[in-house]
Design a protein around this motif. Structure first.
Motif, PDB file in Angstrom:
ATOM      1  N   ASN A   1     -10.483 -44.406  21.528  1.00 52.22           N
ATOM      2  CA  ASN A   1     -11.064 -43.328  22.067  1.00 52.22           C
ATOM      3  C   ASN A   1     -12.399 -43.370  22.531  1.00 52.22           C
ATOM      4  O   ASN A   1     -13.197 -44.166  22.313  1.00 52.22           O
ATOM      5  CB  ASN A   1     -11.052 -42.299  20.895  1.00 52.22           C
ATOM      6  N   LYS A   2     -12.564 -42.454  23.741  1.00 48.54           N
ATOM      7  CA  LYS A   2     -13.790 -42.033  24.315  1.00 48.54           C
ATOM      8  C   LYS A   2     -14.435 -40.796  23.941  1.00 48.54           C
ATOM      9  O   LYS A   2     -13.733 -39.914  23.569  1.00 48.54           O
ATOM     10  CB  LYS A   2     -13.731 -42.260  25.795  1.00 48.54           C
ATOM     11  N   ASN A   3     -15.859 -40.752  23.767  1.00 45.63           N
ATOM     12  CA  ASN A   3     -16.232 -39.254  23.806  1.00 45.63           C
ATOM     13  C   ASN A   3     -16.369 -38.975  25.122  1.00 45.63           C
ATOM     14  O   ASN A   3     -17.104 -39.462  26.085  1.00 45.63           O
ATOM     15  CB  ASN A   3     -17.808 -39.813  23.305  1.00 45.63           C
ATOM     16  N   PRO A   4     -16.042 -37.874  25.270  1.00 48.61           N
ATOM     17  CA  PRO A   4     -15.830 -37.170  26.679  1.00 48.61           C
ATOM     18  C   PRO A   4     -17.082 -36.736  27.115  1.00 48.61           C
ATOM     19  O   PRO A   4     -17.384 -36.735  28.368  1.00 48.61           O
ATOM     20  CB  PRO A   4     -15.044 -35.937  26.525  1.00 48.61           C
ATOM     21  N   ASP A   5     -18.147 -36.516  26.256  1.00 49.95           N
ATOM     22  CA  ASP A   5     -19.525 -35.978  26.728  1.00 49.95           C
ATOM     23  C   ASP A   5     -20.496 -37.407  27.198  1.00 49.95           C
ATOM     24  O   ASP A   5     -21.234 -37.204  28.149  1.00 49.95           O
ATOM     25  CB  ASP A   5     -20.233 -35.397  25.577  1.00 49.95           C
ATOM     26  N   THR A   6     -20.074 -38.347  26.579  1.00 49.28           N
ATOM     27  CA  THR A   6     -20.887 -39.338  26.717  1.00 49.28           C
ATOM     28  C   THR A   6     -20.141 -40.496  27.713  1.00 49.28           C
ATOM     29  O   THR A   6     -20.651 -41.770  28.368  1.00 49.28           O
ATOM     30  CB  THR A   6     -21.460 -40.228  25.883  1.00 49.28           C
TER      31      THR A   6
ATOM     32  N   VAL B   1     -15.740 -45.115  21.472  1.00 53.36           N
ATOM     33  CA  VAL B   1     -16.491 -44.586  19.874  1.00 53.36           C
ATOM     34  C   VAL B   1     -16.453 -45.731  18.923  1.00 53.36           C
ATOM     35  O   VAL B   1     -17.247 -45.708  17.794  1.00 53.36           O
ATOM     36  CB  VAL B   1     -15.755 -43.348  19.274  1.00 53.36           C
ATOM     37  N   LEU B   2     -15.413 -46.677  18.896  1.00 56.52           N
ATOM     38  CA  LEU B   2     -15.154 -47.789  18.173  1.00 56.52           C
ATOM     39  C   LEU B   2     -16.437 -48.514  17.469  1.00 56.52           C
ATOM     40  O   LEU B   2     -16.672 -48.619  16.339  1.00 56.52           O
ATOM     41  CB  LEU B   2     -14.069 -48.845  18.422  1.00 56.52           C
TER      42      LEU B   2
ATOM     43  N   PHE C   1      -9.997 -54.337  22.610  1.00 55.12           N
ATOM     44  CA  PHE C   1     -11.061 -53.467  22.986  1.00 55.12           C
ATOM     45  C   PHE C   1     -12.058 -54.329  23.831  1.00 55.12           C
ATOM     46  O   PHE C   1     -12.539 -53.612  24.822  1.00 55.12           O
ATOM     47  CB  PHE C   1     -11.987 -53.506  21.783  1.00 55.12           C
ATOM     48  N   PHE C   2     -12.038 -55.501  23.764  1.00 52.78           N
ATOM     49  CA  PHE C   2     -13.074 -56.420  24.595  1.00 52.78           C
ATOM     50  C   PHE C   2     -12.375 -57.054  25.919  1.00 52.78           C
ATOM     51  O   PHE C   2     -12.845 -57.751  26.621  1.00 52.78           O
ATOM     52  CB  PHE C   2     -13.675 -57.460  23.806  1.00 52.78           C
TER      53      PHE C   2
ATOM     54  N   LYS D   1     -19.844 -47.734  17.391  1.00 55.00           N
ATOM     55  CA  LYS D   1     -20.587 -47.084  16.479  1.00 55.00           C
ATOM     56  C   LYS D   1     -19.826 -46.452  15.378  1.00 55.00           C
ATOM     57  O   LYS D   1     -20.608 -46.187  14.221  1.00 55.00           O
ATOM     58  CB  LYS D   1     -21.185 -45.875  17.566  1.00 55.00           C
ATOM     59  N   ARG D   2     -18.548 -46.293  15.487  1.00 54.70           N
ATOM     60  CA  ARG D   2     -17.812 -45.899  14.235  1.00 54.70           C
ATOM     61  C   ARG D   2     -17.754 -46.883  13.184  1.00 54.70           C
ATOM     62  O   ARG D   2     -17.972 -46.732  12.016  1.00 54.70           O
ATOM     63  CB  ARG D   2     -16.346 -45.491  14.742  1.00 54.70           C
ATOM     64  N   SER D   3     -17.762 -48.317  13.701  1.00 56.51           N
ATOM     65  CA  SER D   3     -17.723 -49.204  12.635  1.00 56.51           C
ATOM     66  C   SER D   3     -19.105 -49.585  12.086  1.00 56.51           C
ATOM     67  O   SER D   3     -19.269 -49.747  10.661  1.00 56.51           O
ATOM     68  CB  SER D   3     -17.317 -50.837  13.502  1.00 56.51           C
ATOM     69  N   ARG D   4     -20.100 -49.334  12.804  1.00 58.79           N
ATOM     70  CA  ARG D   4     -21.481 -48.936  12.236  1.00 58.79           C
ATOM     71  C   ARG D   4     -21.510 -47.971  11.251  1.00 58.79           C
ATOM     72  O   ARG D   4     -22.142 -48.133  10.144  1.00 58.79           O
ATOM     73  CB  ARG D   4     -22.525 -49.062  13.259  1.00 58.79           C
ATOM     74  N   TYR D   5     -20.985 -46.807  11.589  1.00 56.48           N
ATOM     75  CA  TYR D   5     -21.199 -45.710  10.293  1.00 56.48           C
ATOM     76  C   TYR D   5     -20.397 -45.967   9.318  1.00 56.48           C
ATOM     77  O   TYR D   5     -20.641 -45.455   8.232  1.00 56.48           O
ATOM     78  CB  TYR D   5     -20.681 -44.548  11.233  1.00 56.48           C
ATOM     79  N   TYR D   6     -19.210 -46.408   9.333  1.00 54.12           N
ATOM     80  CA  TYR D   6     -18.174 -47.234   8.136  1.00 54.12           C
ATOM     81  C   TYR D   6     -19.146 -47.800   7.397  1.00 54.12           C
ATOM     82  O   TYR D   6     -18.986 -47.823   6.198  1.00 54.12           O
ATOM     83  CB  TYR D   6     -16.942 -47.623   8.542  1.00 54.12           C
TER      84      TYR D   6
END
Length: 275
Positions: free
Chosen positions: A85-90, A94-95, A133-134, A97-102
């Motif tokens: 997934n992508k953030n449509p605003d930026t 998201v993956l 992803f990469f 930063k999502r891993s960082r938050y998790y």
């Protein structure tokens, strides 16, 4: 309900619901971790499947699929990721930063108030991605913190993030992990391990309690989406009325007429005028 029954019958390991159920079987989850990390694990315990971590009411809650701890107190969080997934605003993925938050919220939950930081256990955040992803073709991407000035110098915080790439083409993985990738991608059974998984899924689909649980979950999610859509429409209408009121104010119309034209209250129009 018939559509939900059909959807349930067609679920695969890529479904969060089925993935959580399958990985809740200790022998399967334990073997997957052992094969992935090439270690021996005496036992694992489940902390709470699909746990929701919300340290404060103002924080963004997250739902973790599977959290287990082994006999050495190493903690593992397993997640199935089907979409990149992508953030449509930026326009950013998201993956990362999502891993960082998790990781942050998992650490927050593992350390009790007043405990010293060094009691934080080793952790593995593991995303099973049905995409590369990469785009490097690796079967596995493993990340730990290292020093930029000396790449061989690693920060010993015992936190590891792994992105598994089921579409990978090279790297050092076991036969069972490769067979697991093939099963995730194409529902192909090639080893006893993937046969265990396939048999478990077949068993789950025959369980009326599991089917009822899925239908109730889907119905609840549908209601939430409908409520969210209705709230979004109402918010959009309110914003449109405010914009219209501002234009009418700039044209010199009086507050009472603007309130009638936009369905806003006189107090709301007065507040806009005061701005």
């Amino acid at each position: 309900m018939q559509d939900l029954a059909t959807k349930f019958a067609n679920l695969t390991i890529q479904s969060d619901f089925i993935f959580k159920k399958v990985m809740s079987r200790k022998r399967i989850c334990k073997h997957l971790l052992e094969e992935l990390l090439q270690i021996e694990i005496a036992d694992i315990k489940y902390l709470e499947a699909e746990k929701t971590l919300e340290p404060e009411y103002t924080s963004r809650g997250i739902r973790l699929d599977i959290i287990v701890a082994d006999d050495k107190n190493t903690h593992y969080n397993l997640e199935m990721q089907v979409k990149n997934n992508k953030n449509p605003d930026t326009d950013t993925y998201v993956l990362p930063k999502r891993s960082r938050y998790y990781q942050a919220l998992l650490d927050f939950d593992l350390l009790q108030k007043g405990q010293p930081y060094d009691l934080l256990p080793p952790t593995f955040i593991i995303f099973i991605c049905v995409f590369d992803f990469f785009e490097q073709g690796n079967y596995v991407y493993t990340f730990k913190k290292c020093c930029l000035e000396n790449r061989e110098l690693e920060l010993p915080d015992e936190a590891t993030t792994m992105l598994l790439n089921t579409k990978g083409t090279h790297g050092d993985i076991s036969k069972d992990i490769k067979s697991f990738y093939d099963y995730v991608n194409n529902h192909i059974v090639t080893t006893d391990f993937t046969k265990q998984i396939d048999d478990e899924i077949s068993y789950l689909k025959l369980d009326t309690k599991v089917r009822r649980e899925f239908m109730l979950m889907e119905a609840r999610l549908l209601d939430e989406r409908r409520e969210g859509k209705a709230e979004g429409i109402a918010e959009g209408e309110a914003n449109a009325n405010i914009a219209t009121a501002k234009r009418l104010l700039s044209m010199g119309l009086n507050v009472q007429d603007i309130a009638k034209a936009t369905s806003l209250s006189i107090d709301q129009v007065e507040a806009l005028k005061a701005e």
